[in-house]
Design a protein around this motif. Structure first.
Motif, PDB file in Angstrom:
ATOM      1  N   TYR A   1      37.789  52.288  39.908  1.00 49.14           N
ATOM      2  CA  TYR A   1      37.466  51.279  38.891  1.00 49.14           C
ATOM      3  C   TYR A   1      38.659  50.380  38.579  1.00 49.14           C
ATOM      4  CZ  TYR A   1      33.064  53.667  37.955  1.00 49.14           C
ATOM      5  OH  TYR A   1      31.806  54.206  38.078  1.00 49.14           O
ATOM      6  N   ARG A   2      39.834  50.726  39.052  1.00 47.60           N
ATOM      7  CA  ARG A   2      41.035  50.020  38.608  1.00 47.60           C
ATOM      8  C   ARG A   2      41.064  48.562  39.063  1.00 47.60           C
ATOM      9  NH1 ARG A   2      46.149  54.210  38.414  1.00 47.60           N
ATOM     10  NH2 ARG A   2      45.049  55.900  37.344  1.00 47.60           N
ATOM     11  N   ILE A   3      40.856  48.324  40.353  1.00 44.82           N
ATOM     12  CA  ILE A   3      40.923  46.934  40.822  1.00 44.82           C
ATOM     13  C   ILE A   3      39.789  46.091  40.244  1.00 44.82           C
ATOM     14  CG2 ILE A   3      40.768  45.446  42.856  1.00 44.82           C
ATOM     15  CD1 ILE A   3      42.442  47.463  44.382  1.00 44.82           C
ATOM     16  N   PRO A   4      38.521  46.528  40.280  1.00 46.46           N
ATOM     17  CA  PRO A   4      37.489  45.699  39.649  1.00 46.46           C
ATOM     18  C   PRO A   4      37.754  45.420  38.171  1.00 46.46           C
ATOM     19  CG  PRO A   4      36.480  47.353  41.053  1.00 46.46           C
ATOM     20  CD  PRO A   4      37.937  47.697  40.973  1.00 46.46           C
ATOM     21  N   ALA A   5      38.221  46.445  37.440  1.00 50.05           N
ATOM     22  CA  ALA A   5      38.510  46.242  36.015  1.00 50.05           C
ATOM     23  C   ALA A   5      39.606  45.210  35.817  1.00 50.05           C
ATOM     24  CB  ALA A   5      38.915  47.567  35.375  1.00 50.05           C
ATOM     25  N   ALA A   6      40.652  45.294  36.637  1.00 48.97           N
ATOM     26  CA  ALA A   6      41.815  44.428  36.465  1.00 48.97           C
ATOM     27  C   ALA A   6      41.617  43.055  37.083  1.00 48.97           C
ATOM     28  CB  ALA A   6      43.050  45.103  37.065  1.00 48.97           C
ATOM     29  N   CYS A   7      40.495  42.833  37.779  1.00 50.29           N
ATOM     30  CA  CYS A   7      40.160  41.507  38.305  1.00 50.29           C
ATOM     31  C   CYS A   7      39.222  40.734  37.387  1.00 50.29           C
ATOM     32  CB  CYS A   7      39.511  41.628  39.683  1.00 50.29           C
ATOM     33  SG  CYS A   7      40.664  41.939  41.028  1.00 50.29           S
ATOM     34  N   ARG A   8      38.800  41.327  36.280  1.00 45.37           N
ATOM     35  CA  ARG A   8      37.872  40.643  35.392  1.00 45.37           C
ATOM     36  C   ARG A   8      38.469  39.306  34.955  1.00 45.37           C
ATOM     37  NH1 ARG A   8      37.872  43.055  30.839  1.00 45.37           N
ATOM     38  NH2 ARG A   8      35.847  42.475  29.993  1.00 45.37           N
ATOM     39  N   GLY A   9      37.725  38.225  35.190  1.00 49.02           N
ATOM     40  CA  GLY A   9      38.196  36.894  34.818  1.00 49.02           C
ATOM     41  C   GLY A   9      39.061  36.214  35.861  1.00 49.02           C
ATOM     42  N   SER A  10      39.327  36.903  36.982  1.00 48.34           N
ATOM     43  CA  SER A  10      40.215  36.328  37.989  1.00 48.34           C
ATOM     44  C   SER A  10      39.508  35.999  39.295  1.00 48.34           C
ATOM     45  CB  SER A  10      41.365  37.307  38.280  1.00 48.34           C
ATOM     46  OG  SER A  10      42.143  37.528  37.130  1.00 48.34           O
ATOM     47  N   GLY A  11      38.206  35.918  39.256  1.00 44.96           N
ATOM     48  CA  GLY A  11      37.489  35.502  40.448  1.00 44.96           C
ATOM     49  C   GLY A  11      36.832  36.652  41.189  1.00 44.96           C
ATOM     50  N   ARG A  12      35.762  36.329  41.882  1.00 44.27           N
ATOM     51  CA  ARG A  12      35.040  37.325  42.662  1.00 44.27           C
ATOM     52  C   ARG A  12      35.824  37.665  43.922  1.00 44.27           C
ATOM     53  NH1 ARG A  12      29.465  34.525  43.982  1.00 44.27           N
ATOM     54  NH2 ARG A  12      29.532  34.192  41.727  1.00 44.27           N
ATOM     55  N   PRO A  13      35.588  38.827  44.509  1.00 42.23           N
ATOM     56  CA  PRO A  13      36.336  39.217  45.708  1.00 42.23           C
ATOM     57  C   PRO A  13      36.294  38.183  46.822  1.00 42.23           C
ATOM     58  CG  PRO A  13      35.141  41.096  44.842  1.00 42.23           C
ATOM     59  CD  PRO A  13      34.706  39.909  44.034  1.00 42.23           C
ATOM     60  N   SER A  14      35.155  37.530  47.010  1.00 42.33           N
ATOM     61  CA  SER A  14      35.064  36.541  48.086  1.00 42.33           C
ATOM     62  C   SER A  14      36.005  35.359  47.851  1.00 42.33           C
ATOM     63  CB  SER A  14      33.623  36.050  48.238  1.00 42.33           C
ATOM     64  OG  SER A  14      33.146  35.501  47.013  1.00 42.33           O
ATOM     65  N   ALA A  15      36.261  35.003  46.594  1.00 43.67           N
ATOM     66  CA  ALA A  15      37.212  33.932  46.303  1.00 43.67           C
ATOM     67  C   ALA A  15      38.635  34.380  46.623  1.00 43.67           C
ATOM     68  CB  ALA A  15      37.104  33.508  44.842  1.00 43.67           C
ATOM     69  N   LEU A  16      38.946  35.639  46.307  1.00 37.32           N
ATOM     70  CA  LEU A  16      40.263  36.165  46.664  1.00 37.32           C
ATOM     71  C   LEU A  16      40.411  36.220  48.184  1.00 37.32           C
ATOM     72  CD1 LEU A  16      40.574  39.077  44.065  1.00 37.32           C
ATOM     73  CD2 LEU A  16      41.400  36.722  43.857  1.00 37.32           C
TER      74      LEU A  16
END
Length: 257
Positions: A29-44
């Motif tokens: 859960y760490r990476i999804p939680a810490a990506c909140r507001g920073s774009g979807r994985p496909s954008a990264l």
């Protein structure tokens, strides 16, 4: 609550709580939680394709928050991220969650040498600056820390009209033409642009994990004014994106050689 207080709640207090929740739910859960507001994985992924970092190469994450996008990049490419984040609670939480080096620093005054790295990114940070002068300072700092021909990525929110309905406190959204001018004045060259909404949606597993984090945050901190303020900020941005008053873009940049 003032704009400064609302942003402190969103990027500092609630960031610490989010880290606590992610730790309690489990490592996945760490990476999804810490990506909140920073774009979807496909954008990264789209940005990483342009940055093309090599395993072991240093990458600066400017305004890194909890460090989720950096951890995602490290997991996908083997890059070694260095995080710069102004909020102390977010710095501590990022170090605890991912063990990456973190420095407390403002995006307008980075503590790195000229030409320190060949790649960097700055995700959802430009609109948190106090106005056009600070935004230009951010972009000039981004250029400064890049080597000649270095690559950079941006995630930006852009205003499509002069006056926005119920904008989030403390944010300043440039128009597309204003951003183009800022990039030109900073000495950065735009090489590619994409609309994150046009890229693939997150997987069901990613959505489940971010939803679980959101639900647990609300369960634990439902009565906390800081959480209410942070959720209100996010809701306002969501409403502006839905109405078309804001658009988001991911942008690949290069410092001329």
């Amino acid at each position: 609550m003032t704009g400064s207080d609302a942003m402190d709640a969103e990027f500092d207090t609630v960031a610490e709580w989010t880290a606590e929740v992610a730790e309690s739910l489990g490592p996945e859960y760490r990476i999804p939680a810490a990506c909140r507001g920073s774009g979807r994985p496909s954008a990264l992924d789209w940005l990483l394709a342009g940055l093309a970092p090599r395993p072991g190469e240093l990458m600066i994450d400017i305004g890194a928050g909890l460090g989720g996008p950096s951890a995602y990049a490290a997991e996908r490419t083997g890059v070694q991220p260095v995080l710069a984040e102004p909020e102390p609670d977010a710095c501590r939480a990022a170090a605890r969650l991912f063990g990456a080096p973190v420095v407390q620093a403002d995006a307008t005054a980075l503590p790195f040498a000229d030409g320190a790295v060949s790649c960097a990114w700055c995700l959802g940070v430009l609109c948190t600056a106090s106005g056009p002068d600070a935004q230009l300072s951010m972009l000039r700092e981004l250029r400064r820390v890049l080597q000649p021909s270095g690559r950079a990525g941006l995630l930006v929110f852009l205003a499509t009209r002069d006056r926005l309905d119920n904008p989030p406190e403390g944010n300043h959204f440039p128009s597309r033409s204003q951003l183009t001018t800022l990039l030109q004045e900073s000495g950065l060259t735009e090489t590619a642009t994409a609309d994150p909404a046009s890229l693939p949606a997150p997987s069901a597993r990613w959505r489940q994990r971010t939803a679980a984090v959101e639900a647990e945050l609300r369960r634990r901190f439902a009565d906390a004014p800081a959480l209410a303020a942070a959720l209100e900020q996010s809701s306002r941005i969501g409403q502006l994106l839905e109405s078309g008053e804001l658009v988001s873009q991911v942008i690949q940049l290069r410092r001329p050689g």
